[in-house]
Design an enzyme around this catalytic site. Structure first.
Site, PDB file in Angstrom:
ATOM      1  N   HIS A 195      31.662  25.437  53.904  1.00  0.00           N
ATOM      2  CA  HIS A 195      32.515  26.514  54.415  1.00  0.00           C
ATOM      3  C   HIS A 195      32.021  27.020  55.759  1.00  0.00           C
ATOM      4  CE1 HIS A 195      35.201  28.021  50.996  1.00  0.00           C
ATOM      5  NE2 HIS A 195      34.673  26.896  50.569  1.00  0.00           N
TER       6      HIS A 195
ATOM      7  N   GLU B 189      41.050  24.850  53.758  1.00  0.00           N
ATOM      8  CA  GLU B 189      41.620  26.193  53.717  1.00  0.00           C
ATOM      9  C   GLU B 189      41.579  26.803  55.111  1.00  0.00           C
ATOM     10  OE1 GLU B 189      38.580  25.933  51.761  1.00  0.00           O
ATOM     11  OE2 GLU B 189      39.493  25.332  49.861  1.00  0.00           O
TER      12      GLU B 189
END
Length: 334
Positions: free
Chosen positions: A38, A106
């Site tokens: 991430h 995402e």
């Protein structure tokens, strides 16, 4: 038998502490590990986001035998040639101990490029192009490509002895069936048994081969209220189904939309219990569904007590096996 591993959450825990956790987990009897990749956490409260690829190099060297995987989204934040080079280097230094799961990503991580967040169908098509580019590079080919990603005469000069597996990441039956076209295995997240059967069935029915991986979000503490409070504090921003989880682009927004999420709602997506026997039964149920590797993500930020308790009381009750060799030819011919 099933491999039980530790999931290392970079969104929640500083990388040095995560390194200590995977070393401790191997000593406690966990036989595999994986990590997230991430740029942003899911919540301001989580407050971390270490660089996965730097950490993986250190973690593979700090442990003795456990294989590692990472969930990566090539195509926007990462150029596929750079992903292929990273995979090749880790697999060269640690033969048979590395795999990568590939997904569409995402917005919270990918918007940083400033190029806009594509529609889901475009992201899916982009990932498919990236898979082909990465595979060709890992085979030692020179690659040029013009499409949703562009590649100009790329070639990997450092290649691993065996091509590591590329695993498909899916949380829906449609994506699972699509992954069967290209993947060396499948990874999904914990859900009710009937839902997991549907996802696995969609993958297998579409011709998907290779091992099945499951990432399990769980919360354990000696006290039931503490276990639930911990899950609610750290993981309530992760109860939202797509497209919310795909399209929100900041930790602050996730916190806003999760303001009224209740502990009961969190308990529907996180296996919460102070009872180690109950956790054991749930993990065995996942193995009985056919998952070859079950990766445990304790959603608390402190990992030591969880690792010690599960190593002493849970793993000995399960049919734990040694790691699956992380080479693509062990999964399917590509």
């Amino acid at each position: 038998m099933t491999v039980y591993g530790l999931h290392a959450s970079h969104e929640q825990i500083p990388p040095a502490d995560l390194l200590d956790a995977v070393v401790r987990a191997e000593q406690a009897g966990f036989t595999a590990a994986m990590c997230s990749d991430h740029f942003s956490p899911w919540s301001v409260r989580q407050g971390e986001s270490g660089f996965a690829w730097s950490w993986l190099g250190a973690a593979l060297q700090a442990t003795d035998q456990v294989p590692f995987g990472v969930v990566n989204a090539p195509g926007q934040r990462y150029h596929p040639a750079v992903v292929a080079q990273a995979i090749a280097t880790l697999a060269s230094m640690n033969p048979g101990r590395f795999w990568a799961a590939l997904g569409t990503g995402e917005a919270s991580n990918e918007h940083i490029t400033g190029t806009g967040w594509p529609r889901k169908d475009t992201r899916t098509a982009r990932l498919r192009e990236c898979v082909d580019v990465i595979r060709a590079l890992l085979r030692g080919e020179e690659v040029s490509h013009d499409g949703l990603v562009s590649v100009d005469r790329a070639r990997l000069w450092t290649l691993p002895p065996d091509v590591p597996p590329l695993i498909g990441a899916a949380c829906s039956t449609a994506t699972a069936a699509w992954c069967a076209e290209w993947a060396d295995g499948l990874i999904t997240v914990n859900a009710p048994p009937e839902r997991l059967r549907e996802i696995v069935g969609a993958y297998r029915d579409a011709g998907g081969r290779g091992p099945l991986h499951l990432q399990v979000h769980l919360s354990w503490a000696p006290d039931e209220e503490e276990a639930l409070a911990l899950a609610h504090d750290q993981w309530r921003t992760n109860v939202h189904a797509p497209p919310v989880s795909w399209d929100l682009d900041s930790a602050e927004l996730f916190d806003i939309v999760s303001e009224h999420v209740t502990p009961g709602q969190v308990a529907r997506t996180v296996d919460v219990s102070s009872d180690l026997g109950r956790h054991t039964a749930r993990l065995q149920e996942y193995a009985d569904l056919g998952f070859d590797a079950v990766m445990l993500h304790h959603v608390g930020r402190e990992q030591s007590a969880f690792i010690d308790a599960f190593g002493a009381e849970v793993l000995p009750q399960l049919d734990v096996t040694r790691p699956i060799p992380a080479t693509a030819k062990e999964y399917r011919c590509v």
